[in-house]
Design a protein around this motif. Structure first.
Motif, PDB file in Angstrom:
ATOM      1  N   LEU A 206      72.967  84.868   4.029  1.00 49.81           N
ATOM      2  CA  LEU A 206      73.310  86.267   4.274  1.00 49.81           C
ATOM      3  C   LEU A 206      72.199  87.190   3.795  1.00 49.81           C
ATOM      4  N   MET A 207      71.652  86.920   2.609  1.00 40.87           N
ATOM      5  CA  MET A 207      70.557  87.744   2.100  1.00 40.87           C
ATOM      6  C   MET A 207      69.321  87.618   2.982  1.00 40.87           C
ATOM      7  N   LEU A 208      69.073  86.407   3.458  1.00 42.18           N
ATOM      8  CA  LEU A 208      67.945  86.179   4.360  1.00 42.18           C
ATOM      9  C   LEU A 208      68.135  86.955   5.662  1.00 42.18           C
ATOM     10  N   ALA A 209      69.352  86.902   6.217  1.00 41.05           N
ATOM     11  CA  ALA A 209      69.630  87.544   7.499  1.00 41.05           C
ATOM     12  C   ALA A 209      69.513  89.064   7.421  1.00 41.05           C
ATOM     13  N   THR A 210      70.055  89.661   6.378  1.00 42.42           N
ATOM     14  CA  THR A 210      69.980  91.121   6.268  1.00 42.42           C
ATOM     15  C   THR A 210      68.534  91.587   6.075  1.00 42.42           C
ATOM     16  N   SER A 211      67.709  90.747   5.453  1.00 41.28           N
ATOM     17  CA  SER A 211      66.297  91.095   5.291  1.00 41.28           C
ATOM     18  C   SER A 211      65.548  90.988   6.615  1.00 41.28           C
ATOM     19  N   ILE A 212      65.912  89.985   7.415  1.00 42.62           N
ATOM     20  CA  ILE A 212      65.320  89.874   8.753  1.00 42.62           C
ATOM     21  C   ILE A 212      65.631  91.128   9.558  1.00 42.62           C
ATOM     22  N   GLU A 213      66.882  91.568   9.501  1.00 45.11           N
ATOM     23  CA  GLU A 213      67.263  92.789  10.222  1.00 45.11           C
ATOM     24  C   GLU A 213      66.544  94.001   9.649  1.00 45.11           C
ATOM     25  N   GLY A 214      66.309  94.003   8.334  1.00 38.84           N
ATOM     26  CA  GLY A 214      65.655  95.144   7.710  1.00 38.84           C
ATOM     27  C   GLY A 214      64.290  95.440   8.299  1.00 38.84           C
ATOM     28  N   GLY A 338      61.314  88.339   9.804  1.00 37.55           N
ATOM     29  CA  GLY A 338      61.833  89.438  10.605  1.00 37.55           C
ATOM     30  C   GLY A 338      60.784  90.228  11.357  1.00 37.55           C
ATOM     31  N   THR A 339      59.529  89.865  11.227  1.00 37.77           N
ATOM     32  CA  THR A 339      58.464  90.569  11.942  1.00 37.77           C
ATOM     33  C   THR A 339      58.449  90.129  13.403  1.00 37.77           C
ATOM     34  N   PRO A 340      58.647  91.045  14.354  1.00 39.28           N
ATOM     35  CA  PRO A 340      58.658  90.670  15.775  1.00 39.28           C
ATOM     36  C   PRO A 340      57.327  90.073  16.214  1.00 39.28           C
ATOM     37  N   ASN A 341      57.398  89.180  17.187  1.00 42.92           N
ATOM     38  CA  ASN A 341      56.185  88.551  17.710  1.00 42.92           C
ATOM     39  C   ASN A 341      56.367  88.278  19.197  1.00 42.92           C
ATOM     40  N   ALA A 342      55.399  87.584  19.783  1.00 43.24           N
ATOM     41  CA  ALA A 342      55.440  87.335  21.228  1.00 43.24           C
ATOM     42  C   ALA A 342      56.638  86.478  21.618  1.00 43.24           C
ATOM     43  N   ALA A 343      57.058  85.580  20.724  1.00 46.97           N
ATOM     44  CA  ALA A 343      58.163  84.669  21.048  1.00 46.97           C
ATOM     45  C   ALA A 343      59.530  85.296  20.784  1.00 46.97           C
ATOM     46  N   LEU A 344      59.624  86.102  19.739  1.00 46.39           N
ATOM     47  CA  LEU A 344      60.910  86.679  19.345  1.00 46.39           C
ATOM     48  C   LEU A 344      60.787  88.197  19.286  1.00 46.39           C
ATOM     49  N   THR A 345      61.532  88.883  20.136  1.00 44.37           N
ATOM     50  CA  THR A 345      61.523  90.343  20.126  1.00 44.37           C
ATOM     51  C   THR A 345      62.354  90.855  18.963  1.00 44.37           C
ATOM     52  N   SER A 346      62.231  92.143  18.685  1.00 41.49           N
ATOM     53  CA  SER A 346      62.996  92.733  17.586  1.00 41.49           C
ATOM     54  C   SER A 346      64.498  92.624  17.838  1.00 41.49           C
ATOM     55  N   ARG A 347      64.921  92.805  19.095  1.00 44.04           N
ATOM     56  CA  ARG A 347      66.357  92.702  19.395  1.00 44.04           C
ATOM     57  C   ARG A 347      66.859  91.274  19.193  1.00 44.04           C
ATOM     58  N   THR A 348      66.073  90.284  19.619  1.00 41.26           N
ATOM     59  CA  THR A 348      66.445  88.884  19.427  1.00 41.26           C
ATOM     60  C   THR A 348      66.604  88.559  17.952  1.00 41.26           C
ATOM     61  N   LEU A 349      65.712  89.079  17.144  1.00 41.29           N
ATOM     62  CA  LEU A 349      65.780  88.834  15.699  1.00 41.29           C
ATOM     63  C   LEU A 349      67.015  89.485  15.082  1.00 41.29           C
ATOM     64  N   VAL A 350      67.383  90.686  15.541  1.00 38.64           N
ATOM     65  CA  VAL A 350      68.592  91.346  15.029  1.00 38.64           C
ATOM     66  C   VAL A 350      69.825  90.533  15.414  1.00 38.64           C
ATOM     67  N   ILE A 351      69.875  90.048  16.652  1.00 38.11           N
ATOM     68  CA  ILE A 351      70.999  89.206  17.073  1.00 38.11           C
ATOM     69  C   ILE A 351      71.071  87.953  16.200  1.00 38.11           C
ATOM     70  N   ALA A 352      69.921  87.331  15.973  1.00 38.78           N
ATOM     71  CA  ALA A 352      69.882  86.128  15.132  1.00 38.78           C
ATOM     72  C   ALA A 352      70.331  86.435  13.704  1.00 38.78           C
ATOM     73  N   SER A 353      70.005  87.644  13.208  1.00 40.42           N
ATOM     74  CA  SER A 353      70.386  88.013  11.841  1.00 40.42           C
ATOM     75  C   SER A 353      71.899  88.119  11.688  1.00 40.42           C
ATOM     76  N   GLY A 354      72.608  88.331  12.795  1.00 43.75           N
ATOM     77  CA  GLY A 354      74.061  88.344  12.740  1.00 43.75           C
ATOM     78  C   GLY A 354      74.655  86.978  13.027  1.00 43.75           C
ATOM     79  N   ALA A 355      74.056  86.244  13.971  1.00 42.35           N
ATOM     80  CA  ALA A 355      74.602  84.950  14.388  1.00 42.35           C
ATOM     81  C   ALA A 355      74.473  83.899  13.287  1.00 42.35           C
ATOM     82  N   LEU A 356      73.344  83.885  12.570  1.00 43.83           N
ATOM     83  CA  LEU A 356      73.117  82.878  11.527  1.00 43.83           C
ATOM     84  C   LEU A 356      74.169  82.952  10.411  1.00 43.83           C
TER      85      LEU A 356
END
Length: 396
Positions: A206-214, A338-356
Motif C-alpha cells: 500500500l505504501m509503495l502504491a500510494t508513492s507510485i501514484e504520488g 512511479g516515473t512515467p516512461n515509454a512503456a508505462l504511461t502516467s494513467r497506467t501507473l495510477v491504475i496499477a497503484s490501485g490494482a496492486l
C-alpha cells in the motif's frame, strides 16, 4: 504538534521550489532523497535508543537537534548545505517520532490511547492540507529562509512544551543492554504482532502504491484537470477526507476492531486510486480522493493502535522506528517506479497503484478469514483455546 508538522511541510516545499528554480532537475531529486535515505539507514538504531535510553530526555534532545539543524539552514543560504541540514533534521525526526510513539500511552493514558492516536493522525492530515498551501504562498512572498526560520521556532516551542508537560519519570528505559545491539528487534516485533505481522505485505504494498501514484499522478491528474491550481485542489481532497477518517477510527466503540480497520482502510485507498485511474474526470478523481483519504485516515490510526496493543511495550520505540524505515523505503522505491516512461504511461501507473494493493487486500483478507475460520472450528470441536496461534485474528 500541528505547528511543527505544518512547518516541516512548508519548509520542505520551500527547498523543493528553490531546487526547481536552480535550473538543475537533479536538485529536486536531491531534496526528496535527503529526506528519505538517511532516516531509512539510521531508523533501526534510533529505535533501539528510544527503548533503551530515557525517553523524555531523548525526545527533548531530538527536538532541539532538529531546531539546531534547521536554524543552521536558516542562517546559511547555500542550497546543498540546506538540503544536508534537512537530512540531519530528518534523522532526528525519526527519533522524535519513535519516542513520541513510545511516550503516548503514558501521556494520554491507555483508556484514551485510541483517541490520542486519532489526534496525531488528524494533525498529520491537517499538515498535509495546510503546509503546502501556506508554504507556497509564504515562499512567493518571503522565500525559503522565512519558512526554515518558522520551522526552527516550531521545534523550540515543542521542546519547551515537552520539558514542562512530560514527567521526568515517564517511560524510563526498559531494556538494560548495549544501545547498538539488536537493531533488528523492531522488525522482528512487527512480524510477531498478531495483527501487523500477517498484514506486512499489504502495508508495504500500500505504501509503495500510494508513492507510485504520488509521482505518476503529478502528470496524469494535471493533464486531466488542465492546470496547477485545480491539481492542488484535487490533491487537497485526499487530506480533506483523511481528517474525518482519523476521527472516526479513534472512537472507543471500535477499540476491538483495529485490525479490521487496517484492512478496510487499505481497501478504500486501493479502490479510490483505481477509480481515479480508470475515470479521467476531475470531479470523479476528487470524489475518489475524498473516499480514499477517508480510508487512509482510518487505516493510519488503526495501524498505530495495533502496534501499541500487539507489540510489547519494551519494543514500542524500535517497532515504530522500523515501521518508519519501511515506510520511507517504500516511498523511495515508489518514487522511482512511479516515473512515467515509454512503456508505462502516467494513467497506467495510477491504475496499477490501485490494482496492486486491492489485490493484496483481497488476498490477505481471504487468508485471515481462513485462519479465523479454522480457529473457530477448533474451538467448536472442543480443542483448548490456550496457546492457540492468534496471528490470523483481525482483532487488536
Amino acid at each position: 504538534m500541528l505547528f511543527s508538522l505544518v512547518g516541516d511541510a512548508a519548509a520542505a516545499l520551500g527547498l523543493a521550489l528553490d531546487a526547481a528554480h536552480s535550473g538543475t532537475s537533479w536538485n529536486v531529486t536531491e531534496v526528496y532523497v535527503a529526506g528519505l535515505v538517511p532516516p531509512i539507514l539510521f531508523a533501526p538504531l534510533i529505535g533501539v535508543l528510544a527503548d533503551r535510553w530515557r525517553a523524555r530526555r531523548l525526545w527533548i534532545v531530538s527536538l532541539l537537534a532538529q531546531a539546531v539543524a534547521l536554524g543552521a539552514a536558516t542562517v546559511l543560504p547555500a542550497l546543498h548545505f540546506r538540503i544536508a541540514m534537512l537530512a540531519v533534521a530528518g534523522v532526528f525526526g525519526v527519533a522524535a517520532s519513535a519516542v513520541g510513539f513510545k511516550l503516548l500511552p503514558d501521556l494520554a493514558g491507555t483508556e484514551h490511547l485510541s483517541r490520542a492516536n486519532s489526534a496525531v493522525s488528524v494533525a498529520n492530515s491537517a499538515s498535509g492540507l495546510l503546509g503546502p498551501a501556506l508554504g507556497a504562498t509564504a515562499h512567493a512572498i518571503w522565500g525559503s529562509t522565512a519558512l526554515l526560520g518558522f520551522d526552527t521556532s516550531s521545534f523550540l516551542v515543542i521542546a519547551g512544551a515537552a520539558v514542562i508537560a512530560v514527567p521526568a519519570s515517564s517511560a524510563q528505559a526498559t531494556v538494560k543492554s548495549h544501545p547498538f545491539r539488536g537493531a533488528s528487534a523492531g522488525f522482528r516485533a512487527l512480524r510477531e504482532s498478531s495483527v501487523i505481522g500477517p498484514m506486512l505485505p499489504l502495508l508495504i504494498g500500500l505504501m509503495l502504491a500510494t508513492s507510485i501514484e504520488g509521482v505518476a499522478g503529478v502528470f496524469y491528474i494535471r493533464d486531466v484537470v488542465g492546470n496547477d491550481t485545480w491539481y492542488g485542489y484535487v490533491l487537497a481532497c485526499w487530506a480533506l477526507g483523511s481528517i474525518p477518517g482519523a476521527v472516526l477510527a479513534g472512537k472507543g466503540s471500535l477499540k476491538g476492531r483495529q485490525g479490521q480497520l487496517v484492512v478496510i482502510g487499505a481497501g478504500m485507498i486501493s479502490a479510490g486510486l483505481l477509480v481515479a485511474g480508470l475515470v479521467p474526470n476531475g470531479f470523479v478523481i476528487a470524489a475518489a480522493f475524498i473516499f480514499a483519504g477517508l480510508g487512509n485516515g482510518a487505516h493510519n490510526v488503526a495501524v498505530r493502535n495495533s502496534v501499541h496493543s500487539t507489540v510489547p511495550e519494551t519494543f514500542h520505540g524500535q517497532a515504530w522506528a522500523a515501521y518508519s524505515a519501511m515506510s520511507r523505503a517504500s516511498v523511495l522505491i515508489g518514487y522511482v517506479l512511479g516515473t512515467p516512461n515509454a512503456a508505462l504511461t502516467s494513467r497506467t501507473l495510477v491504475i496499477a497503484s490501485g490494482a496492486l494493493p486491492l489485490a493484496l487486500t483481497l488476498g490477505v483478507s481471504f487468508l485471515l478469514w481462513r485462519r479465523s475460520a479454522g480457529q473457530a472450528l477448533q474451538v467448536a470441536v472442543g480443542e483448548p483455546e490456550a496457546g492457540q496461534e492468534k496471528r490470523g485474528s483481525l482483532s487488536a
